[in-house]
Design a protein around this motif. Sequence first.
Motif, PDB file in Angstrom:
ATOM      1  N   ARG A  41      91.865 -72.215  24.091  1.00 57.26           N
ATOM      2  CA  ARG A  41      90.603 -71.505  23.926  1.00 57.26           C
ATOM      3  C   ARG A  41      89.627 -71.896  25.037  1.00 57.26           C
ATOM      4  NH1 ARG A  41      88.679 -69.393  18.897  1.00 57.26           N
ATOM      5  NH2 ARG A  41      90.440 -68.246  18.009  1.00 57.26           N
ATOM      6  N   ALA A  42      88.856 -70.924  25.490  1.00 61.38           N
ATOM      7  CA  ALA A  42      87.777 -71.181  26.445  1.00 61.38           C
ATOM      8  C   ALA A  42      86.562 -70.393  26.004  1.00 61.38           C
ATOM      9  CB  ALA A  42      88.197 -70.767  27.858  1.00 61.38           C
ATOM     10  N   GLY A  43      85.417 -71.041  26.009  1.00 68.88           N
ATOM     11  CA  GLY A  43      84.179 -70.373  25.635  1.00 68.88           C
ATOM     12  C   GLY A  43      83.512 -69.740  26.844  1.00 68.88           C
ATOM     13  N   ILE A  44      82.833 -68.623  26.611  1.00 66.44           N
ATOM     14  CA  ILE A  44      82.026 -67.994  27.652  1.00 66.44           C
ATOM     15  C   ILE A  44      80.598 -68.485  27.484  1.00 66.44           C
ATOM     16  CG2 ILE A  44      81.151 -65.831  28.598  1.00 66.44           C
ATOM     17  CD1 ILE A  44      83.709 -64.483  27.651  1.00 66.44           C
ATOM     18  N   CYS A  45      80.081 -69.115  28.514  1.00 68.07           N
ATOM     19  CA  CYS A  45      78.769 -69.745  28.492  1.00 68.07           C
ATOM     20  C   CYS A  45      77.788 -68.909  29.309  1.00 68.07           C
ATOM     21  CB  CYS A  45      78.892 -71.152  29.076  1.00 68.07           C
ATOM     22  SG  CYS A  45      77.338 -72.025  29.310  1.00 68.07           S
ATOM     23  N   GLY A  46      76.489 -69.105  29.038  1.00 75.01           N
ATOM     24  CA  GLY A  46      75.475 -68.450  29.850  1.00 75.01           C
ATOM     25  C   GLY A  46      75.612 -68.805  31.317  1.00 75.01           C
ATOM     26  N   THR A  47      76.062 -70.034  31.601  1.00 72.49           N
ATOM     27  CA  THR A  47      76.283 -70.433  32.987  1.00 72.49           C
ATOM     28  C   THR A  47      77.362 -69.577  33.636  1.00 72.49           C
ATOM     29  OG1 THR A  47      75.606 -72.698  32.488  1.00 72.49           O
ATOM     30  CG2 THR A  47      76.889 -72.362  34.492  1.00 72.49           C
ATOM     31  N   ASP A  48      78.414 -69.228  32.880  1.00 73.83           N
ATOM     32  CA  ASP A  48      79.453 -68.347  33.420  1.00 73.83           C
ATOM     33  C   ASP A  48      78.872 -66.995  33.819  1.00 73.83           C
ATOM     34  OD1 ASP A  48      81.574 -70.213  32.967  1.00 73.83           O
ATOM     35  OD2 ASP A  48      81.573 -69.661  30.855  1.00 73.83           O
ATOM     36  N   ILE A  49      77.925 -66.508  33.016  1.00 72.11           N
ATOM     37  CA  ILE A  49      77.274 -65.238  33.332  1.00 72.11           C
ATOM     38  C   ILE A  49      76.470 -65.374  34.621  1.00 72.11           C
ATOM     39  CG2 ILE A  49      75.742 -63.439  32.496  1.00 72.11           C
ATOM     40  CD1 ILE A  49      78.313 -63.787  30.834  1.00 72.11           C
ATOM     41  N   GLU A  66      74.044 -66.324  40.519  1.00 70.00           N
ATOM     42  CA  GLU A  66      72.753 -66.972  40.295  1.00 70.00           C
ATOM     43  C   GLU A  66      72.856 -68.474  40.098  1.00 70.00           C
ATOM     44  OE1 GLU A  66      70.706 -63.189  37.897  1.00 70.00           O
ATOM     45  OE2 GLU A  66      71.548 -64.868  36.771  1.00 70.00           O
ATOM     46  N   PHE A  67      74.044 -69.052  40.348  1.00 66.35           N
ATOM     47  CA  PHE A  67      74.192 -70.479  40.062  1.00 66.35           C
ATOM     48  C   PHE A  67      74.765 -71.196  41.274  1.00 66.35           C
ATOM     49  CE2 PHE A  67      75.669 -74.142  37.381  1.00 66.35           C
ATOM     50  CZ  PHE A  67      74.424 -74.458  36.867  1.00 66.35           C
ATOM     51  N   LEU A  68      75.260 -72.417  41.077  1.00 67.40           N
ATOM     52  CA  LEU A  68      75.629 -73.314  42.160  1.00 67.40           C
ATOM     53  C   LEU A  68      76.999 -73.038  42.759  1.00 67.40           C
ATOM     54  CD1 LEU A  68      74.498 -76.580  40.322  1.00 67.40           C
ATOM     55  CD2 LEU A  68      73.217 -75.379  42.094  1.00 67.40           C
ATOM     56  N   THR A  81      84.422 -78.818  36.634  1.00 69.25           N
ATOM     57  CA  THR A  81      85.493 -77.867  36.343  1.00 69.25           C
ATOM     58  C   THR A  81      84.874 -76.557  35.878  1.00 69.25           C
ATOM     59  OG1 THR A  81      86.957 -79.678  35.679  1.00 69.25           O
ATOM     60  CG2 THR A  81      87.531 -77.460  34.915  1.00 69.25           C
ATOM     61  N   GLY A  82      85.283 -75.475  36.519  1.00 67.22           N
ATOM     62  CA  GLY A  82      84.780 -74.162  36.146  1.00 67.22           C
ATOM     63  C   GLY A  82      83.464 -73.780  36.787  1.00 67.22           C
ATOM     64  N   VAL A  83      82.887 -74.712  37.557  1.00 64.43           N
ATOM     65  CA  VAL A  83      81.615 -74.433  38.234  1.00 64.43           C
ATOM     66  C   VAL A  83      81.769 -74.591  39.741  1.00 64.43           C
ATOM     67  CG1 VAL A  83      79.176 -75.055  38.435  1.00 64.43           C
ATOM     68  CG2 VAL A  83      80.311 -75.161  36.200  1.00 64.43           C
ATOM     69  N   THR A  84      82.218 -75.770  40.170  1.00 71.01           N
ATOM     70  CA  THR A  84      82.491 -75.986  41.595  1.00 71.01           C
ATOM     71  C   THR A  84      83.990 -76.096  41.868  1.00 71.01           C
ATOM     72  OG1 THR A  84      82.363 -78.404  41.431  1.00 71.01           O
ATOM     73  CG2 THR A  84      80.304 -77.210  41.846  1.00 71.01           C
ATOM     74  N   GLN A  85      84.780 -76.329  40.812  1.00 76.50           N
ATOM     75  CA  GLN A  85      86.232 -76.368  40.920  1.00 76.50           C
ATOM     76  C   GLN A  85      86.815 -75.391  39.913  1.00 76.50           C
ATOM     77  OE1 GLN A  85      87.670 -80.381  40.447  1.00 76.50           O
ATOM     78  NE2 GLN A  85      86.407 -81.190  42.106  1.00 76.50           N
ATOM     79  N   ASN A  86      88.033 -74.922  40.171  1.00 76.15           N
ATOM     80  CA  ASN A  86      88.642 -73.943  39.279  1.00 76.15           C
ATOM     81  C   ASN A  86      88.712 -74.448  37.848  1.00 76.15           C
ATOM     82  OD1 ASN A  86      88.988 -71.894  41.143  1.00 76.15           O
ATOM     83  ND2 ASN A  86      90.998 -72.629  41.800  1.00 76.15           N
ATOM     84  N   GLY A  87      88.398 -73.523  36.918  1.00 79.38           N
ATOM     85  CA  GLY A  87      88.258 -73.899  35.528  1.00 79.38           C
ATOM     86  C   GLY A  87      89.291 -73.312  34.597  1.00 79.38           C
ATOM     87  N   ALA A  88      88.872 -73.129  33.346  1.00 78.12           N
ATOM     88  CA  ALA A  88      89.802 -72.911  32.238  1.00 78.12           C
ATOM     89  C   ALA A  88      89.967 -71.460  31.819  1.00 78.12           C
ATOM     90  CB  ALA A  88      89.349 -73.739  31.038  1.00 78.12           C
ATOM     91  N   MET A  89      89.406 -70.511  32.549  1.00 74.68           N
ATOM     92  CA  MET A  89      89.706 -69.111  32.261  1.00 74.68           C
ATOM     93  C   MET A  89      91.038 -68.762  32.925  1.00 74.68           C
ATOM     94  SD  MET A  89      87.266 -67.678  30.429  1.00 74.68           S
ATOM     95  CE  MET A  89      85.597 -68.100  29.931  1.00 74.68           C
ATOM     96  N   PHE A 136      65.780 -76.212  28.076  1.00 76.98           N
ATOM     97  CA  PHE A 136      67.207 -76.323  27.807  1.00 76.98           C
ATOM     98  C   PHE A 136      67.977 -75.133  28.371  1.00 76.98           C
ATOM     99  CE2 PHE A 136      71.052 -75.794  25.295  1.00 76.98           C
ATOM    100  CZ  PHE A 136      71.587 -77.071  25.335  1.00 76.98           C
ATOM    101  N   GLY A 137      67.419 -73.935  28.246  1.00 72.06           N
ATOM    102  CA  GLY A 137      68.094 -72.738  28.744  1.00 72.06           C
ATOM    103  C   GLY A 137      68.237 -72.764  30.253  1.00 72.06           C
ATOM    104  N   VAL A 138      69.367 -72.251  30.743  1.00 70.87           N
ATOM    105  CA  VAL A 138      69.638 -72.200  32.177  1.00 70.87           C
ATOM    106  C   VAL A 138      69.073 -70.893  32.745  1.00 70.87           C
ATOM    107  CG1 VAL A 138      71.414 -72.216  33.968  1.00 70.87           C
ATOM    108  CG2 VAL A 138      71.728 -73.558  31.874  1.00 70.87           C
ATOM    109  N   THR A 139      68.289 -71.004  33.798  1.00 70.36           N
ATOM    110  CA  THR A 139      67.746 -69.826  34.456  1.00 70.36           C
ATOM    111  C   THR A 139      68.496 -69.567  35.760  1.00 70.36           C
ATOM    112  OG1 THR A 139      66.131 -70.939  35.869  1.00 70.36           O
ATOM    113  CG2 THR A 139      65.473 -70.516  33.586  1.00 70.36           C
ATOM    114  N   ALA A 140      68.239 -68.431  36.351  1.00 63.10           N
ATOM    115  CA  ALA A 140      68.731 -68.177  37.705  1.00 63.10           C
ATOM    116  C   ALA A 140      68.064 -69.159  38.665  1.00 63.10           C
ATOM    117  CB  ALA A 140      68.424 -66.743  38.118  1.00 63.10           C
ATOM    118  N   GLN A 141      68.756 -69.530  39.755  1.00 63.11           N
ATOM    119  CA  GLN A 141      68.257 -70.535  40.679  1.00 63.11           C
ATOM    120  C   GLN A 141      66.900 -70.187  41.279  1.00 63.11           C
ATOM    121  OE1 GLN A 141      72.225 -71.050  42.935  1.00 63.11           O
ATOM    122  NE2 GLN A 141      71.114 -72.924  43.375  1.00 63.11           N
TER     123      GLN A 141
END
Length: 336
Positions: free
Chosen positions: A33-41, A47-49, A108-116, A256-261
Amino acid sequence: MKALVIEAPFQASIKEVPYPAPGKGEVTIEVERAGICGTDIHIFKGEFLSSYPIIPGHEFSGVIHEIGEGVTGFAAGDRVTAEPNIFCGQCPFCLTNRGNHCDQWQATGVTQNGAMAEYVTVPAQNVFRIHDSMSFGVAAFIEPMACVVYAMNRLKLKVGDRTLLFGAGAMGQQLIQSLVHAGASELVVVDLSPEKLQIAKQWGATKTVLSHEIDEHLSTVHYPRGFDVVIDATGIPAVIEQAFRYLGPTGKYLQFGVTAQDSKISLSPFDLYQKDWTLIGSMAINHTFYPALNWVKENRVRLDHLITSVLTLDEVPAFLAEGANSNQLKIQVQIA
């Protein structure tokens, strides 16, 4: 193996990519299982790193498939989850318990390949076994719960604090349960979804307010002294800017919420000075994965009901393009 690859902003597709064999000190996990996070969006929208191409996915669980050289304490077939944040352990930030600001921070999943993907490789030191009674769906929630634990540690809520939370999505719902356990007295939750607010009320909110009715219910007539704590779990700049209107003297604000950079808000420096405000950020995880795992294992925080949809990997590109509806909480992907 099959994986979701984001080639560039707004360009995601399912591709065949090489199997990630584990290197020294690593394990390869067959993802369940892998969750879809707001960061993934945010990554999908550019809009992220992250750099591209990237396989996203940092909330996940699965079974160890292969063990790399030098790894002990794990075996193929172990049911596991893993912390995505990778710290060097040697820089000044790591050596002063601030690993989430590591000079060589990777994830993992942000700067390196992740779990999708069907398989993902991670450092063995980031891997945690899960109990046989814990579902893979719940285990994929440990990462977001670890973000909540870090935020709560940063916030240092005092018993009896009157608290206002913007956002009743999956992260907001975890915050609600955590704030209740931490001792919040009045806990007001604002969201645009009546269905999400109903769940918030069931799990500890003392009052819920629809976004378009906020002036009617949270004016100075009702709350002349404001709130002791105000938290944003939406990541929406207009909501964040509005939230400060309700923060009382000596109040604490948690972003707490992640915004666009490139997001910006306006804030009165005089209010910050005159009202003795404390502004708190909360970046990801900081050695809070194990406490979160224990909290979930003991059912202090319940997560099953927050999974509102389970997609196949093939369905994810269309979902990213179309977006979630306002009543959905956590959407997960069944990989294996």
